[in-house]
Design a protein around this motif. Structure first.
Motif, PDB file in Angstrom:
ATOM      1  N   HIS A 260       3.400  -4.267 -13.358  1.00  0.00           N
ATOM      2  CA  HIS A 260       2.366  -5.207 -12.933  1.00  0.00           C
ATOM      3  C   HIS A 260       1.446  -5.668 -14.060  1.00  0.00           C
ATOM      4  CE1 HIS A 260       3.948  -3.943  -9.130  1.00  0.00           C
ATOM      5  NE2 HIS A 260       3.324  -4.955  -8.585  1.00  0.00           N
ATOM      6  N   ARG A 261       1.668  -5.171 -15.256  1.00  0.00           N
ATOM      7  CA  ARG A 261       0.924  -5.696 -16.395  1.00  0.00           C
ATOM      8  C   ARG A 261       1.312  -7.136 -16.695  1.00  0.00           C
ATOM      9  NH1 ARG A 261       3.854  -2.146 -21.221  1.00  0.00           N
ATOM     10  NH2 ARG A 261       6.004  -2.790 -20.799  1.00  0.00           N
ATOM     11  N   TRP A 262       2.416  -7.612 -16.104  1.00  0.00           N
ATOM     12  CA  TRP A 262       2.897  -8.960 -16.388  1.00  0.00           C
ATOM     13  C   TRP A 262       2.185 -10.028 -15.566  1.00  0.00           C
ATOM     14  CZ3 TRP A 262       5.406  -9.555 -20.683  1.00  0.00           C
ATOM     15  CH2 TRP A 262       6.082  -8.454 -21.220  1.00  0.00           C
ATOM     16  N   PHE A 263       1.404  -9.643 -14.577  1.00  0.00           N
ATOM     17  CA  PHE A 263       0.634 -10.632 -13.827  1.00  0.00           C
ATOM     18  C   PHE A 263      -0.609 -11.012 -14.631  1.00  0.00           C
ATOM     19  CE2 PHE A 263       3.166  -8.677 -10.518  1.00  0.00           C
ATOM     20  CZ  PHE A 263       3.561  -9.781  -9.764  1.00  0.00           C
ATOM     21  N   SER A 264      -0.862 -12.319 -14.746  1.00  0.00           N
ATOM     22  CA  SER A 264      -2.038 -12.761 -15.509  1.00  0.00           C
ATOM     23  C   SER A 264      -3.321 -12.597 -14.714  1.00  0.00           C
ATOM     24  CB  SER A 264      -1.871 -14.218 -15.949  1.00  0.00           C
ATOM     25  OG  SER A 264      -1.607 -15.060 -14.845  1.00  0.00           O
ATOM     26  N   ALA A 265      -3.205 -12.372 -13.402  1.00  0.00           N
ATOM     27  CA  ALA A 265      -4.376 -12.055 -12.581  1.00  0.00           C
ATOM     28  C   ALA A 265      -3.985 -10.915 -11.641  1.00  0.00           C
ATOM     29  CB  ALA A 265      -4.847 -13.270 -11.795  1.00  0.00           C
ATOM     30  N   PRO A 266      -3.787  -9.701 -12.190  1.00  0.00           N
ATOM     31  CA  PRO A 266      -3.412  -8.577 -11.321  1.00  0.00           C
ATOM     32  C   PRO A 266      -4.528  -8.278 -10.336  1.00  0.00           C
ATOM     33  CG  PRO A 266      -4.065  -7.787 -13.487  1.00  0.00           C
ATOM     34  CD  PRO A 266      -4.019  -9.279 -13.575  1.00  0.00           C
ATOM     35  N   GLY A 267      -4.171  -7.754  -9.182  1.00  0.00           N
ATOM     36  CA  GLY A 267      -5.204  -7.454  -8.195  1.00  0.00           C
ATOM     37  C   GLY A 267      -4.620  -6.984  -6.886  1.00  0.00           C
ATOM     38  N   SER A 268      -5.435  -7.106  -5.826  1.00  0.00           N
ATOM     39  CA  SER A 268      -5.035  -6.598  -4.520  1.00  0.00           C
ATOM     40  C   SER A 268      -5.895  -7.239  -3.456  1.00  0.00           C
ATOM     41  CB  SER A 268      -5.202  -5.067  -4.459  1.00  0.00           C
ATOM     42  OG  SER A 268      -6.591  -4.737  -4.429  1.00  0.00           O
ATOM     43  N   ASP A 269      -5.604  -6.898  -2.202  1.00  0.00           N
ATOM     44  CA  ASP A 269      -6.535  -7.248  -1.143  1.00  0.00           C
ATOM     45  C   ASP A 269      -7.528  -6.098  -0.985  1.00  0.00           C
ATOM     46  OD1 ASP A 269      -5.309  -5.250   0.340  1.00  0.00           O
ATOM     47  OD2 ASP A 269      -4.432  -6.584   1.823  1.00  0.00           O
ATOM     48  N   HIS A 270      -8.336  -6.110   0.072  1.00  0.00           N
ATOM     49  CA  HIS A 270      -9.407  -5.117   0.189  1.00  0.00           C
ATOM     50  C   HIS A 270      -8.898  -3.769   0.700  1.00  0.00           C
ATOM     51  CE1 HIS A 270      -9.088  -7.086   4.090  1.00  0.00           C
ATOM     52  NE2 HIS A 270      -9.708  -6.081   4.641  1.00  0.00           N
ATOM     53  N   HIS A 271      -7.570  -3.606   0.789  1.00  0.00           N
ATOM     54  CA  HIS A 271      -6.970  -2.286   1.005  1.00  0.00           C
ATOM     55  C   HIS A 271      -6.676  -1.604  -0.329  1.00  0.00           C
ATOM     56  CE1 HIS A 271      -5.530  -2.948   5.365  1.00  0.00           C
ATOM     57  NE2 HIS A 271      -6.305  -3.955   5.045  1.00  0.00           N
ATOM     58  N   GLY A 272      -6.863  -2.318  -1.430  1.00  0.00           N
ATOM     59  CA  GLY A 272      -6.445  -1.801  -2.725  1.00  0.00           C
ATOM     60  C   GLY A 272      -7.598  -1.307  -3.573  1.00  0.00           C
ATOM     61  N   ASP A 273      -7.459  -1.500  -4.884  1.00  0.00           N
ATOM     62  CA  ASP A 273      -8.441  -0.975  -5.844  1.00  0.00           C
ATOM     63  C   ASP A 273      -8.596  -1.983  -6.980  1.00  0.00           C
ATOM     64  OD1 ASP A 273      -9.980   1.370  -7.102  1.00  0.00           O
ATOM     65  OD2 ASP A 273      -8.515   0.867  -8.660  1.00  0.00           O
ATOM     66  N   ALA A 274      -9.832  -2.314  -7.326  1.00  0.00           N
ATOM     67  CA  ALA A 274     -10.068  -3.278  -8.401  1.00  0.00           C
ATOM     68  C   ALA A 274      -9.986  -2.633  -9.775  1.00  0.00           C
ATOM     69  CB  ALA A 274     -11.430  -3.941  -8.219  1.00  0.00           C
TER      70      ALA A 274
ATOM     71  N   ASP B 162       0.847  -1.180   0.000  1.00  0.00           N
ATOM     72  CA  ASP B 162       0.000   0.000   0.000  1.00  0.00           C
ATOM     73  C   ASP B 162       0.896   1.248   0.000  1.00  0.00           C
ATOM     74  OD1 ASP B 162      -2.947   0.749   0.465  1.00  0.00           O
ATOM     75  OD2 ASP B 162      -1.894   1.996   1.939  1.00  0.00           O
ATOM     76  N   PRO B 163       0.542   2.319  -0.710  1.00  0.00           N
ATOM     77  CA  PRO B 163      -0.707   2.543  -1.439  1.00  0.00           C
ATOM     78  C   PRO B 163      -0.634   2.258  -2.935  1.00  0.00           C
ATOM     79  CG  PRO B 163       0.424   4.610  -1.184  1.00  0.00           C
ATOM     80  CD  PRO B 163       1.309   3.575  -0.547  1.00  0.00           C
ATOM     81  N   ALA B 164       0.431   1.581  -3.388  1.00  0.00           N
ATOM     82  CA  ALA B 164       0.512   1.281  -4.818  1.00  0.00           C
ATOM     83  C   ALA B 164      -0.659   0.418  -5.250  1.00  0.00           C
ATOM     84  CB  ALA B 164       1.839   0.585  -5.134  1.00  0.00           C
ATOM     85  N   ARG B 165      -1.030  -0.570  -4.426  1.00  0.00           N
ATOM     86  CA  ARG B 165      -2.129  -1.469  -4.795  1.00  0.00           C
ATOM     87  C   ARG B 165      -3.462  -0.736  -4.873  1.00  0.00           C
ATOM     88  NH1 ARG B 165      -1.697  -4.841   0.789  1.00  0.00           N
ATOM     89  NH2 ARG B 165      -2.234  -3.189   2.239  1.00  0.00           N
ATOM     90  N   ALA B 166      -3.554   0.416  -4.203  1.00  0.00           N
ATOM     91  CA  ALA B 166      -4.776   1.218  -4.264  1.00  0.00           C
ATOM     92  C   ALA B 166      -4.779   2.144  -5.480  1.00  0.00           C
ATOM     93  CB  ALA B 166      -4.929   2.035  -2.984  1.00  0.00           C
ATOM     94  N   GLY B 167      -3.777   2.006  -6.343  1.00  0.00           N
ATOM     95  CA  GLY B 167      -3.730   2.804  -7.564  1.00  0.00           C
ATOM     96  C   GLY B 167      -3.166   4.196  -7.386  1.00  0.00           C
ATOM     97  N   HIS B 168      -2.592   4.516  -6.218  1.00  0.00           N
ATOM     98  CA  HIS B 168      -2.042   5.856  -6.016  1.00  0.00           C
ATOM     99  C   HIS B 168      -0.847   6.056  -6.945  1.00  0.00           C
ATOM    100  CE1 HIS B 168      -3.848   6.767  -1.808  1.00  0.00           C
ATOM    101  NE2 HIS B 168      -4.650   5.997  -2.508  1.00  0.00           N
TER     102      HIS B 168
ATOM    103  N   GLU C  25      -5.357   7.936   7.141  1.00  0.00           N
ATOM    104  CA  GLU C  25      -3.996   7.430   7.136  1.00  0.00           C
ATOM    105  C   GLU C  25      -3.910   6.255   6.170  1.00  0.00           C
ATOM    106  OE1 GLU C  25      -1.493   8.778   8.654  1.00  0.00           O
ATOM    107  OE2 GLU C  25      -2.624  10.277   9.779  1.00  0.00           O
ATOM    108  N   ARG C  26      -2.680   5.762   5.957  1.00  0.00           N
ATOM    109  CA  ARG C  26      -2.487   4.568   5.136  1.00  0.00           C
ATOM    110  C   ARG C  26      -1.735   3.542   5.968  1.00  0.00           C
ATOM    111  NH1 ARG C  26      -5.834   4.733   0.986  1.00  0.00           N
ATOM    112  NH2 ARG C  26      -4.789   2.789   0.398  1.00  0.00           N
ATOM    113  N   GLY C  27      -1.904   2.271   5.600  1.00  0.00           N
ATOM    114  CA  GLY C  27      -1.182   1.211   6.289  1.00  0.00           C
ATOM    115  C   GLY C  27      -1.686   0.987   7.699  1.00  0.00           C
ATOM    116  N   ALA C  28      -0.804   0.488   8.576  1.00  0.00           N
ATOM    117  CA  ALA C  28      -1.201   0.134   9.932  1.00  0.00           C
ATOM    118  C   ALA C  28      -1.652   1.348  10.736  1.00  0.00           C
ATOM    119  CB  ALA C  28      -0.032  -0.548  10.645  1.00  0.00           C
ATOM    120  N   ALA C  29      -1.199   2.552  10.339  1.00  0.00           N
ATOM    121  CA  ALA C  29      -1.518   3.755  11.118  1.00  0.00           C
ATOM    122  C   ALA C  29      -3.007   4.061  11.150  1.00  0.00           C
ATOM    123  CB  ALA C  29      -0.754   4.956  10.554  1.00  0.00           C
ATOM    124  N   LEU C  30      -3.765   3.601  10.152  1.00  0.00           N
ATOM    125  CA  LEU C  30      -5.184   3.954  10.142  1.00  0.00           C
ATOM    126  C   LEU C  30      -6.015   3.113  11.096  1.00  0.00           C
ATOM    127  CD1 LEU C  30      -6.514   1.488   8.354  1.00  0.00           C
ATOM    128  CD2 LEU C  30      -5.873   2.921   6.437  1.00  0.00           C
ATOM    129  N   GLY C  31      -5.415   2.062  11.669  1.00  0.00           N
ATOM    130  CA  GLY C  31      -6.125   1.268  12.662  1.00  0.00           C
ATOM    131  C   GLY C  31      -6.996   0.186  12.084  1.00  0.00           C
TER     132      GLY C  31
END
Length: 961
Positions: free
Chosen positions: A181-195, A160-166, A515-521
């Motif tokens: 990351h265009r090289w991943f055949s299933a690009p994605g993230s967890d629910h901290h990111g952006d679809a 984070d925050p790259a996975r969120a598209g920042h 905040e981003r990461g662990a700081a946001l709680g």
């Protein structure tokens, strides 16, 4: 000058010994550019080849016949930050960019031009592009090739925050997020990111799936209904492969609680999980078919971010571009979801990268009037299977020259171009300045002449997209709906995915959402789910479609036909009323206007069962039966494993009721109720004040430690870890004596040692007699001989610093088995920042060379392990969870460097990092028997300075413990 600003060109200086001299009279600023090892070289082909062989090669060698069949893919989680320098970087930069980066390194930190004719923004762009291309060639492309060779999907969730598209975060962490990351055949993230950014990469590069890894740390109490609600916005944004986080194969008797939930067989709803899983499978399968129908693309402002991202900060232009981009696309983070402008307008949008825009082709009425081009005569930018009539630039003040040229071509042909907030000011690329300025001026002329539009703010963008505009020919979208919608073309049919809430029926919150990461709680997230937030029906308009429409039920119900009616104000469009009577999502399928109508097969089971609502008063009499739903067959909830209750047969699934911790109420003189007590927990000691009065009572459990131990996160619990320091005195000022009193009750005589562990000086009396302690730091031991019976233990602890004081105590017969590695450091390392490297070490004497020798090193910072002068391991400096500031443990095999006789084991820590280390070594013979061991303690020595190429720092001294 007098204000501290540099006024002249940079002058390189020769180093004479360890000194430099000013090149002339006047005031000079001296800058030293240096690099230090920070972890793995993801820019080096040789290093990455070794990494892929070590990890993926091991799977290939051991499970090669199962790759692509039994094993269908892999998932790469939170890749560490790409290096900002590496061996060979300067040479590669010279080869790729045509000039020497070492002569203009100042531009990587500031906007002042020194010693180069190139603008600082151009140098930073070239630097980040080189960084991305090296990583692409060394790591990302070979990783993709390995998966493709074995027929495997490759998924990812990055930092984070790259996975969120920042955009700025993507540059700081991975130089160019789309390129790598265009090289991943299933690009994605967890629910901290952006679809959206990842589904766009999938659309543009022909990737079959978009990954979503979710929903960790939302708690054990989430239901399937809630999980489905949380998942719907991600599917609507293009995710098509759901990876539950997580399935834990054991919870260690209920102690392991990392990142709950575990949506698997240990949940009460497990028997219903197939309904949920089949619904998700149907949706992901259908939404992976055909092509995405979307008229608008937002340019990912990577070039502006690269040009404005220095190694020690971000320019105002880069920050403005990122803010504009995020205002358009929103934030999908589960606990702080904020719909963007396009979501609020009910319009779908893709995110396009520079390379995709450059390889796109400008066409009018793409595909000769079929569904891809809508047959509307609009000029479109076509790439892969996507077709965009409108491109939006989010405050892109710097563009690549080929991107700018393609945009000029697009606008000149009649395409729609909208700049949000700012116009392009610079164009970067390999050509000379005059050529780049010419391209920039041509693009800016499109805006000046009214062929492209500058919109001052996101709030004004809606009018440009939804209302007639003299400079734009924005087509009507393929689908408009009163609820969130996603449209795809499958053969000649239009498939519309509808969700009934915007964005969902759950409201979630964390302590610091901005905040981003662990700081946001996020470990302490709270939420409420209310299905009344769902819409009960929706109005849907689909262009270039016929009828009737077929409504598909994700939960497996029979398909139904819905009537369509021609739209009165939009020729060629049809309107449909869609009911949501089977769930919060639906799939609508419509044929092309000239196609044979789609007809739903009649249900084979006959009409659905009639339903009767019965209202039962809350105060009615109820008969209740406790139905156990927690399966302890494998010891997930209690140890040892339990079978069915003795007085009742087990359910067919083998379910057994389990109570892990019983709560009792003790009677009192005032009545049956009293304070709650917990089995195995109770008062065990007191802390006395200076006057001898009891200041506090300490309670603990022999097996569970401290009840609700504050050392753990409240929402996670012990995670299988019971801290050894079960005596929690609490905050204690430096120099204060904490006086702990407890009583030992022995059922037989004892002859052994008393062990006391605490970050404090210790003095102890047992039964009134002083115990002579060998105090080597944290752990102290003293011999004791005690008769059966009661013995008063008087323990005085004095810390040399303010501390939350904890301790442990035990009676042990074998003191060596009780000893633990100690945290050690060179004395003064914590306060002397100018001491350079620090080294701690010991000598281990062996009679023979072991067959196996493992050294484990724990450290928060960077360190190097050496055995007899040979580097046996490096660690630290590239932890993706660095903000957690917790020690990381690494294992190192060192047998190859050992010899019979004396062996020197050292750990060297880096200047500026936390210098404390903990070391534990065990050596084995051919029979895997322990022949020697050592660990860090007060007997180790320390040396300041040292290390390759540096001077010794004044001899060896005892370590600080």
């Amino acid at each position: 000058d007098g204000d501290g600003r540099c006024t002249g060109p940079t002058v390189p200086l020769a180093v004479d010994g360890r000194a430099v001299r000013a090149p002339g009279p006047g005031r000079w600023r001296l800058t030293l550019h240096h690099h230090v090892p920070l972890g793995f070289d993801y820019l080096g082909k040789e290093a990455c080849a070794a990494l892929l062989d070590r990890v993926h090669g091991a799977f290939e060698r051991r499970l090669g016949d199962r790759l692509g069949t039994v094993i269908v893919g892999s998932f790469q989680d939170e890749l560490p930050t790409l290096p900002t320098w590496s061996t060979g970087f300067a040479d590669a930069f010279l080869r790729l960019r045509g000039y020497d980066l070492t002569e203009c390194l100042d531009a990587l930190y500031e906007d002042v031009r020194h010693g180069s004719d190139l603008e600082p923004h151009r140098i930073r762009y070239d630097y980040q592009r080189t960084r991305a291309e090296l990583a692409e060639d060394a790591f990302f492309r070979p990783l993709a090739a390995w998966h493709e060779r074995h027929g495997l999907l490759a998924g990812c969730d990055q930092q984070d925050p790259a996975r969120a598209g920042h955009p700025v975060g993507g540059v700081e962490l991975y130089a160019d997020y789309a390129r790598t990351h265009r090289w991943f055949s299933a690009p994605g993230s967890d629910h901290h990111g952006d679809a959206r950014v990842h589904s766009s990469l999938a659309h543009l590069y022909g990737r079959p799936r978009t990954w979503i890894e979710a929903f960790h740390s939302t708690g054990w109490g989430g239901t399937l209904e809630e999980t489905f609600d949380w998942l719907l916005p991600w599917l609507r944004a293009g995710a098509t492969l759901y990876n539950p986080h997580a399935v834990y194969y054991t919870t260690k008797g209920g102690w392991w609680e990392w990142a709950p939930p575990g949506t698997d067989w240990r949940q009460p709803y497990w028997r219903h999980h197939r309904v949920f899983a089949d619904a998700v499978t149907r949706l992901c399968a259908i939404l992976s078919l055909g092509r995405h129908l979307c008229d608008t693309a937002i340019l990912l402002p990577t070039t502006t971010a690269q040009s404005g991202t220095a190694l020690d900060g971000v320019s105002e232009a880069a920050a403005r571009a990122q803010a504009a981009y995020l205002e358009l696309v929103g934030d999908m983070t589960w606990f702080h979801t904020r719909p963007g402008v396009f979501d609020r307008l009910g319009l779908d949008v893709d995110v396009i990268d520079d390379d995709s825009l450059v390889r796109a082709r400008v066409r009018e009425d793409h595909s000769d009037g079929d569904r891809a081009g809508q047959g509307d005569g609009v000029v479109r930018l076509c790439v892969a299977e996507e077709s965009y009539a409108t491109i939006v630039l989010p405050a892109c003040t710097v563009l690549e020259q080929d991107t700018a040229r393609r945009l000029v071509e697009f606008v000149s042909a009649g395409g729609n171009l909208i700049a949000l907030g700012a116009l392009p000011e610079q164009v970067v690329g390999p050509d000379d300045t005059a050529t780049l300025d010419k391209v920039r001026d041509e693009l800016r002329a499109c805006f000046a002449e009214g062929r492209a539009v500058l919109v001052p703010s996101a709030a004004e963008l809606g009018a440009s997209l939804t209302e007639p505009h003299p400079s734009l020919t924005v087509p009507r979208p393929a689908v408009r709906a009163s609820v969130p919608a996603l449209a795809r073309q499958v053969d000649d049919a239009t498939v519309v995915f509808l969700t009934t809430a915007s964005p969902r029926a759950t409201r979630a919150a964390v302590a610091a959402p901005d905040e981003r990461g662990a700081a946001l709680g996020w470990l302490d997230a709270r939420y409420d789910f209310d299905p009344d937030r769902y819409a009960r029906s929706a109005r849907v308009r689909v262009r270039a479609a016929g009828g009737p429409a077929v409504l598909l039920d994700p939960f497996g119900g029979p398909p139904r036909t819905l009537p369509v009616r021609p739209a009165e104000d939009d020729p060629g469009a049809v309107d449909i009323e869609v009911p949501f009577d089977t769930g919060p999502a639906a799939l609508l399928v419509l044929p092309a206007p000239a196609s044979r109508p789609l007809v739903a097969e009649p249900p084979t089971t006959g009409p659905g069962p009639s339903r009767t609502a019965v209202e039962i008063p809350v105060d009615a009499e109820w008969e209740m039966t406790l139905v156990p739903t927690l399966d302890n067959t494998w010891g997930d909830f209690a140890r040892p494993v339990t079978g069915p209750p003795a007085d009742s047969p087990a359910e067919p699934s083998g379910v057994t009721a389990v109570t892990e911790c019983r709560t009792f109420r003790q009677g009192s003189a005032d009545g049956p109720d009293g304070p709650a007590v917990h089995a195995t927990f109770g008062p065990r000691a007191v802390v006395l004040g200076a006057d001898g009065d009891i200041r506090s009572t300490l309670a603990w459990s022999d097996s569970r430690g401290i009840h609700k131990d504050p050392i753990h996160r409240e929402v996670l619990g012990p995670k299988g870890h019971v801290p050894e320091e079960f005596v929690h005195v609490g905050p204690t000022a430096a120099g204060t004596v904490a006086r702990v009193r407890s009583e030992l009750l022995l059922d037989k005589d004892f002859d052994g040692y008393l062990a006391i562990g605490a970050a404090a000086a210790k003095a102890v009396r047992l039964g009134g007699a002083r115990v002579e302690l060998d105090d080597r730091g944290h752990l102290a031991m003293g011999p004791v001989r005690l008769a059966a019976g009661r013995h008063l233990l008087e323990l005085d602890l004095t810390s040399h610093q303010d501390i939350d004081l904890r301790a442990h105590m035990a009676l042990v017969r074998d003191p060596e088995r009780c000893r633990r590695p100690e945290w050690i450091l060179a004395d003064g390392s914590r306060t002397d920042s100018g001491g350079g490297r620090a080294t701690v070490g010991t000598t281990l004497t062996l009679t023979a060379v072991p067959s196996r020798a493992v050294v484990q090193v724990a450290a928060r910072g960077r360190c190097v392990l050496r055995v007899n002068g040979h580097v046996m391991g490096r660690q630290g400096g590239f932890d993706p969870y660095a903000e957690h500031a917790v020690p990381r443990v690494r294992r190192h095999e060192v047998a190859a460097a050992l010899r019979a006789g004396n062996n020197e084991i050292t750990v060297e820590t880096a200047d500026g990092d936390d210098p404390a280390v903990l070391v534990d070594a065990v050596l084995y013979d051919d029979g895997d028997r322990v022949i020697a061991a050592t660990h860090s303690d007060a007997g180790w020595w320390a040396e300041r300075g040292g290390g390759p190429g540096s001077e010794r720092g004044g001899g060896r001294t005892p370590v600080a413990v």
